[in-house]
Design a protein around this motif. Structure first.
Motif, mmCIF file in Angstrom:
data_model
loop_
_atom_site.group_PDB
_atom_site.id
_atom_site.type_symbol
_atom_site.label_atom_id
_atom_site.label_comp_id
_atom_site.label_asym_id
_atom_site.label_seq_id
_atom_site.Cartn_x
_atom_site.Cartn_y
_atom_site.Cartn_z
ATOM 1 N N ARG A 82 -15.365 46.550 101.311
ATOM 2 C CA ARG A 82 -14.990 46.170 102.682
ATOM 3 C C ARG A 82 -14.100 44.928 102.689
ATOM 4 N N LEU A 83 -14.520 43.899 101.942
ATOM 5 C CA LEU A 83 -13.800 42.625 101.957
ATOM 6 C C LEU A 83 -12.490 42.675 101.175
ATOM 7 N N ALA A 84 -12.458 43.475 100.121
ATOM 8 C CA ALA A 84 -11.269 43.500 99.261
ATOM 9 C C ALA A 84 -10.240 44.549 99.693
ATOM 10 N N ILE A 85 -10.703 45.662 100.281
ATOM 11 C CA ILE A 85 -9.780 46.772 100.545
ATOM 12 C C ILE A 85 -9.774 47.203 102.011
ATOM 13 N N ASP A 86 -10.937 47.556 102.545
ATOM 14 C CA ASP A 86 -11.007 48.130 103.887
ATOM 15 C C ASP A 86 -10.376 47.229 104.957
ATOM 16 N N ILE A 87 -10.866 45.982 105.039
ATOM 17 C CA ILE A 87 -10.395 45.102 106.113
ATOM 18 C C ILE A 87 -8.906 44.782 105.990
ATOM 19 N N PRO A 88 -8.420 44.335 104.825
ATOM 20 C CA PRO A 88 -6.961 44.078 104.728
ATOM 21 C C PRO A 88 -6.107 45.291 105.095
ATOM 22 N N ASN A 89 -6.552 46.487 104.686
ATOM 23 C CA ASN A 89 -5.793 47.702 105.006
ATOM 24 C C ASN A 89 -5.774 47.987 106.506
ATOM 25 N N LEU A 90 -6.915 47.817 107.163
ATOM 26 C CA LEU A 90 -6.994 48.076 108.604
ATOM 27 C C LEU A 90 -6.155 47.069 109.392
ATOM 28 N N ILE A 91 -6.190 45.824 108.965
ATOM 29 C CA ILE A 91 -5.404 44.791 109.651
ATOM 30 C C ILE A 91 -3.909 45.070 109.511
ATOM 31 N N ARG A 92 -3.515 45.497 108.320
ATOM 32 C CA ARG A 92 -2.106 45.815 108.078
ATOM 33 C C ARG A 92 -1.681 47.063 108.872
ATOM 34 N N LYS A 93 -2.521 48.081 108.841
ATOM 35 C CA LYS A 93 -2.200 49.350 109.509
ATOM 36 C C LYS A 93 -2.055 49.192 111.014
ATOM 37 N N HIS A 94 -2.949 48.402 111.627
ATOM 38 C CA HIS A 94 -2.961 48.282 113.086
ATOM 39 C C HIS A 94 -2.240 47.032 113.590
ATOM 40 N N LYS A 95 -1.608 46.289 112.675
ATOM 41 C CA LYS A 95 -0.820 45.096 113.027
ATOM 42 C C LYS A 95 -1.628 44.124 113.887
ATOM 43 N N ILE A 96 -2.794 43.779 113.351
ATOM 44 C CA ILE A 96 -3.732 42.904 114.058
ATOM 45 C C ILE A 96 -3.183 41.476 114.143
ATOM 46 N N ASP A 97 -3.373 40.844 115.317
ATOM 47 C CA ASP A 97 -2.913 39.463 115.516
ATOM 48 C C ASP A 97 -3.950 38.440 115.066
ATOM 49 N N ILE A 98 -5.207 38.706 115.409
ATOM 50 C CA ILE A 98 -6.307 37.782 115.099
ATOM 51 C C ILE A 98 -7.526 38.591 114.695
ATOM 52 N N ALA A 99 -8.229 38.148 113.646
ATOM 53 C CA ALA A 99 -9.455 38.814 113.195
ATOM 54 C C ALA A 99 -10.631 37.848 113.294
ATOM 55 N N HIS A 100 -11.762 38.388 113.694
ATOM 56 C CA HIS A 100 -12.973 37.579 113.863
ATOM 57 C C HIS A 100 -14.059 38.065 112.907
ATOM 58 N N TYR A 101 -14.546 37.142 112.080
ATOM 59 C CA TYR A 101 -15.579 37.454 111.090
ATOM 60 C C TYR A 101 -16.803 36.568 111.319
ATOM 61 N N GLN A 102 -17.963 37.092 110.884
ATOM 62 C CA GLN A 102 -19.201 36.308 110.890
ATOM 63 C C GLN A 102 -19.459 35.838 109.455
ATOM 64 N N TYR A 103 -19.422 34.549 109.255
ATOM 65 C CA TYR A 103 -19.729 33.897 107.979
ATOM 66 C C TYR A 103 -18.646 34.049 106.906
ATOM 67 N N VAL A 104 -18.259 35.312 106.596
ATOM 68 C CA VAL A 104 -17.413 35.550 105.416
ATOM 69 C C VAL A 104 -16.152 36.333 105.796
ATOM 70 N N SER A 105 -15.007 35.807 105.398
ATOM 71 C CA SER A 105 -13.729 36.482 105.632
ATOM 72 C C SER A 105 -13.340 37.276 104.384
ATOM 73 N N PRO A 106 -12.390 38.217 104.515
ATOM 74 C CA PRO A 106 -12.041 39.079 103.376
ATOM 75 C C PRO A 106 -11.292 38.351 102.269
ATOM 76 N N LEU A 107 -11.087 39.066 101.184
ATOM 77 C CA LEU A 107 -10.439 38.481 100.010
ATOM 78 C C LEU A 107 -9.025 38.027 100.329
ATOM 79 N N ILE A 108 -8.283 38.857 101.062
ATOM 80 C CA ILE A 108 -6.893 38.566 101.393
ATOM 81 C C ILE A 108 -6.784 38.173 102.860
#
Length: 372
Positions: A72-98
């Motif tokens: 999730r942290l290394a692949i899923d989240i960065p890919n989803l953010i890139r695919k959907h051109k996300i402006d801001i991401a909100h995480y609880q405690y831990v953010s992804p690798l990239i």
């Protein structure tokens, strides 16, 4: 102005429901209705996520490919953010690798650094590395209490102007008119008349042992008043288990332990309790005493850590390890006739721990971050 694309990591809903889920659900149920945002939420169990948010059509529900936190942290989240051109991401405690967009990280507490004796070394080491890295890299850090804010500044040297307070709110379910839709009759179902209630999962810092000792040693059970403990066991507490096992059978029958209680029944337990007691030693926030007081139930609350913010409880605060003081306060509170005060407390909580107000303030913080 175009809508801000806001991504929320909602993997927490793939695990047993906990306070982090309450925070995300309360906050984003309101923000989903704000037309300034286009909201994306992601979890493995998308159908459950939809159900939690009442199948809102104002949310884009995205699916993670794996339950693995590493994937999730290394692949899923960065890919989803890139695919959907996300402006801001909100995480609880831990953010992804990239980091490939602006980030908000909510750190609810750093109790493992303030109470090292209550947490294993490996847990402390891993969490500290991940939380610190995420906080320092984020564009904005939020937390739920003054106590947690001070802990983040102390342990991670995060500038105070980078931290905003976004407290937990109390669900409107606790303020609704129950005459229109009566709650389940838990007294008949569980063979209860008068009882003291504590709602919390079981682990050392939750301090069930002090409440049980105060109940037993003050012979509250002798007044036909039971003690009800609701919550699953997360970490075994040997002292509590030993103490309960040593009690005579006649007394054990007065201490009722329950878990996995349906929400409507939980509301009924809160509302029908003669007294709610919250003896926790350490919390990043501590929402159950607010929920009890919202329902106008007599409430005693620990004055430790984040609960020290709850000064509105006045003399109903107590030092959690002082069993004698707790015993005296329990006995006095059970006899007290304080209907008017409980009405005022419920109103205060409605006004000050309201998800609409909290979400509105948080939305302003997001807009400020987006404009930078």
């Amino acid at each position: 102005m175009r809508k801000i694309k806001l991504f929320v990591d909602a993997h927490w809903f793939d695990d047993p429901f906990q306070s982090t889920c309450v925070f995300i659900k309360g906050l984003y149920t309101e923000i989903a209705n704000d037309d300034r945002f286009e909201l994306y939420m992601s979890a493995v169990d998308v159908e459950l996520l939809k159900k939690e948010f009442n199948y809102s059509d104002k949310i884009h529900y995205l699916k993670y490919n794996s339950h693995s936190k590493y994937y999730r942290l290394a692949i899923d989240i960065p890919n989803l953010i890139r695919k959907h051109k996300i402006d801001i991401a909100h995480y609880q405690y831990v953010s992804p690798l990239i980091k490939n967009t602006k980030e908000i990280v909510t750190i609810h507490d750093l109790l493992f650094l303030d109470f090292t004796n209550l947490f294993p070394w490996h847990y402390r080491t891993v969490k500290n590395f991940l939380f610190k890295r995420s906080a320092k890299r984020s564009d904005l850090v939020t937390t739920v209490s003054n106590y947690s804010s001070n802990a983040i500044i102390k342990h991670y040297y995060i500038p105070k102007n980078k931290i905003i307070l976004t407290p937990n709110g109390v669900s409107q379910d606790f303020f609704r008119d129950f005459s229109e839709a009566p709650l389940p009759d838990i007294k008949s179902r569980y063979n209860l008349k008068k009882y003291i209630l504590y709602v919390s999962r079981i682990e050392p810092r939750k301090n069930h042992i002090s409440l049980v000792k105060a109940y037993v040693e003050n012979k509250i059970w002798d007044a036909d008043t039971k003690l009800v403990l609701i919550g699953r066991e997360d970490i075994a507490v040997k002292e509590l288990d030993h103490y309960l096992n040593e009690l005579p059978e006649s007394l054990k029958q007065n201490i009722v332990q329950l878990k996995n209680i349906p929400f409507e029944e939980l509301l009924s337990f809160y509302r029908n309790a003669a007294l709610f007691v919250y003896p926790s030693i350490a919390e990043g926030f501590g929402i159950p005493p607010l929920e009890a007081a919202a329902l106008k139930t007599k409430t005693l609350c620990s004055n430790s850590t984040a609960m020290s913010d709850f000064s509105f409880f006045g003399n109903d605060l107590f030092p959690p390890l002082d069993i004698e003081t707790l015993s005296l306060k329990m006995a006095a509170k059970l006899k007290e006739d304080d209907v008017l005060r409980r009405e005022h407390l419920s109103k205060f909580i409605l006004e000050n721990y309201n998800w609409k107000v909290i979400a509105s303030n948080f939305s302003s913080d997001i807009l400020n971050l987006f404009s930078k």
